[in-house]
Write an enzyme that holds these catalytic residues in place. Structure first.
Site, PDB file in Angstrom:
ATOM      1  N   ASP A  29       0.830  -1.203   0.000  1.00  0.00           N
ATOM      2  CA  ASP A  29       0.000   0.000   0.000  1.00  0.00           C
ATOM      3  C   ASP A  29       0.866   1.256   0.000  1.00  0.00           C
ATOM      4  OD1 ASP A  29      -2.301   1.474   0.026  1.00  0.00           O
ATOM      5  OD2 ASP A  29      -2.754   1.155   2.144  1.00  0.00           O
TER       6      ASP A  29
ATOM      7  N   ARG B 203       0.273   9.069 -10.393  1.00  0.00           N
ATOM      8  CA  ARG B 203       0.182   7.850  -9.596  1.00  0.00           C
ATOM      9  C   ARG B 203       0.953   6.694 -10.240  1.00  0.00           C
ATOM     10  NH1 ARG B 203      -3.601   6.903  -5.821  1.00  0.00           N
ATOM     11  NH2 ARG B 203      -3.945   4.798  -6.625  1.00  0.00           N
TER      12      ARG B 203
ATOM     13  N   HIS C  99       3.623   3.316  -8.956  1.00  0.00           N
ATOM     14  CA  HIS C  99       3.583   1.891  -9.318  1.00  0.00           C
ATOM     15  C   HIS C  99       4.912   1.453  -9.924  1.00  0.00           C
ATOM     16  CE1 HIS C  99      -0.565   1.957  -8.272  1.00  0.00           C
ATOM     17  NE2 HIS C  99      -0.973   2.640  -9.326  1.00  0.00           N
TER      18      HIS C  99
ATOM     19  N   ASN D 141      -9.913  -3.079  -7.275  1.00  0.00           N
ATOM     20  CA  ASN D 141      -9.059  -2.151  -8.019  1.00  0.00           C
ATOM     21  C   ASN D 141      -9.537  -1.905  -9.443  1.00  0.00           C
ATOM     22  OD1 ASN D 141      -5.964  -3.252  -6.418  1.00  0.00           O
ATOM     23  ND2 ASN D 141      -7.337  -1.568  -5.892  1.00  0.00           N
TER      24      ASN D 141
ATOM     25  N   GLU E 107      -0.692 -12.528  12.632  1.00  0.00           N
ATOM     26  CA  GLU E 107      -0.254 -11.313  13.302  1.00  0.00           C
ATOM     27  C   GLU E 107      -0.141 -10.221  12.242  1.00  0.00           C
ATOM     28  OE1 GLU E 107       0.327 -10.967  16.626  1.00  0.00           O
ATOM     29  OE2 GLU E 107      -0.372 -13.039  16.884  1.00  0.00           O
TER      30      GLU E 107
END
Length: 292
Positions: A66, A79, A83, A114, A250
């Site tokens: 993320d 953006r 990537h 997405n 976890e």
């Protein structure tokens, strides 16, 4: 060996049983220019060096990658630049996980949600992923990494990309090193629904359905439960990721955006995991005065 190399080797030695170094040459390869046999360090604190007990390296680590868009926005870039920058992190983390003794690594690359992103961004991602797969396939094969792709069910996935996924899966299927699962066009809810449909179509009586049987109808049923999930950028959401497999995982939420996340950060997350007390709903010994 350089001072940094010696320090990195010492960190890996402290990770304990299960850590392997299979002698990959240190030079970068022409195919993909991976960091060769580089050994990573920086994740352990003084308590571990002093001998504080810690559990083994997690068998299965999953990463929610993320922060690509925010990384680009902070630099006044499109953006898509975020990537592109993510590729370096992906390769760094694959090698760090392999060198640390992680047996299964799952990366969340593209979700079923997405598809709601702007068409130009989605199209760019499809082209980028295809280029990355083709570029690094020889290195993945040479390092003994078995590759799988979880999802890839939507007809909007370009045929060429789906074919490259199939080719890489076939190319590496005999590898017995770390298993790398790339979740692409993946949705945890969809996987569970499809497993339920599969059970119904098999004619399994309702009273015979168990958790173990249900799991056998999920994609890649040999995949072990996830031990540790790392979600970068500080966001704290599951985002429909491997919902069945992360039931007792976890979670660690480092603040670094994915393009800035590096091997040292990954090892720090492994150390956090090793210091957790995983009880799976039970209690540790000698609780409430119980000395048995």
């Amino acid at each position: 060996m350089t001072e940094r190399g010696a320090a990195d080797r010492a960190v890996l030695d402290e990770l304990g049983p299960g850590v392997r170094d299979d002698g990959v040459p240190g030079a970068r390869t022409a195919a993909g220019e991976w960091p060769g046999g580089r050994q990573y360090g920086g994740g352990l604190d003084e308590s571990t060096r002093a001998g504080t007990p810690a559990r083994a390296v997690p068998r299965h680590v999953a990463c929610v990658m993320d922060g690509n868009g925010r990384w680009a926005q902070r630099r006044s870039l499109p953006r898509t630049a975020g990537h592109q920058a993510a590729e370096t992190t992906v390769i760094d983390i694959i090698e760090a996980a392999r060198a640390s003794g992680v047996e299964w690594l799952s990366l969340y690359a593209f979700s079923t949600e997405n598809w709601n992103r702007p068409d130009p961004e989605v199209e760019f991602l499809m082209r980028l992923v295809r280029r990355v797969v083709r570029k690094h396939a020889p290195s993945l094969l040479a390092r003994g990494i078995r590759c799988r792709f979880l999802g890839v069910a939507d007809p909007r996935v370009p045929r060429g990309l789906a074919r490259d996924f199939d080719d890489l899966t076939t190319l590496t299927e005999e590898n017995r090193g770390m298993t790398l699962t790339v979740a692409f066009d993946h949705g945890g809810r969809r996987d569970i629904v499809q497993a339920a449909r599969s059970l119904i179509l098999s004619g399994t009586p309702a009273d015979d359905v168990t958790e173990r049987l249900f799991a056998e109808h999920l994609p890649f049923p040999d995949t072990p439960d996830v031990d540790l999930v790392i979600r970068t950028s500080g966001e704290q959401r599951i985002s429909n990721f491997m919902l069945w497999q992360v039931a007792y995982a976890e979670w660690v939420f480092p603040e670094a955006l994915w393009p800035d996340f590096r091997a040292a950060d990954f090892l720090a997350c492994l150390h956090t995991y090793r210091c957790r007390d995983r009880r799976f709903g039970g209690v540790p010994p000698r609780t409430n005065g119980d000395r048995s």
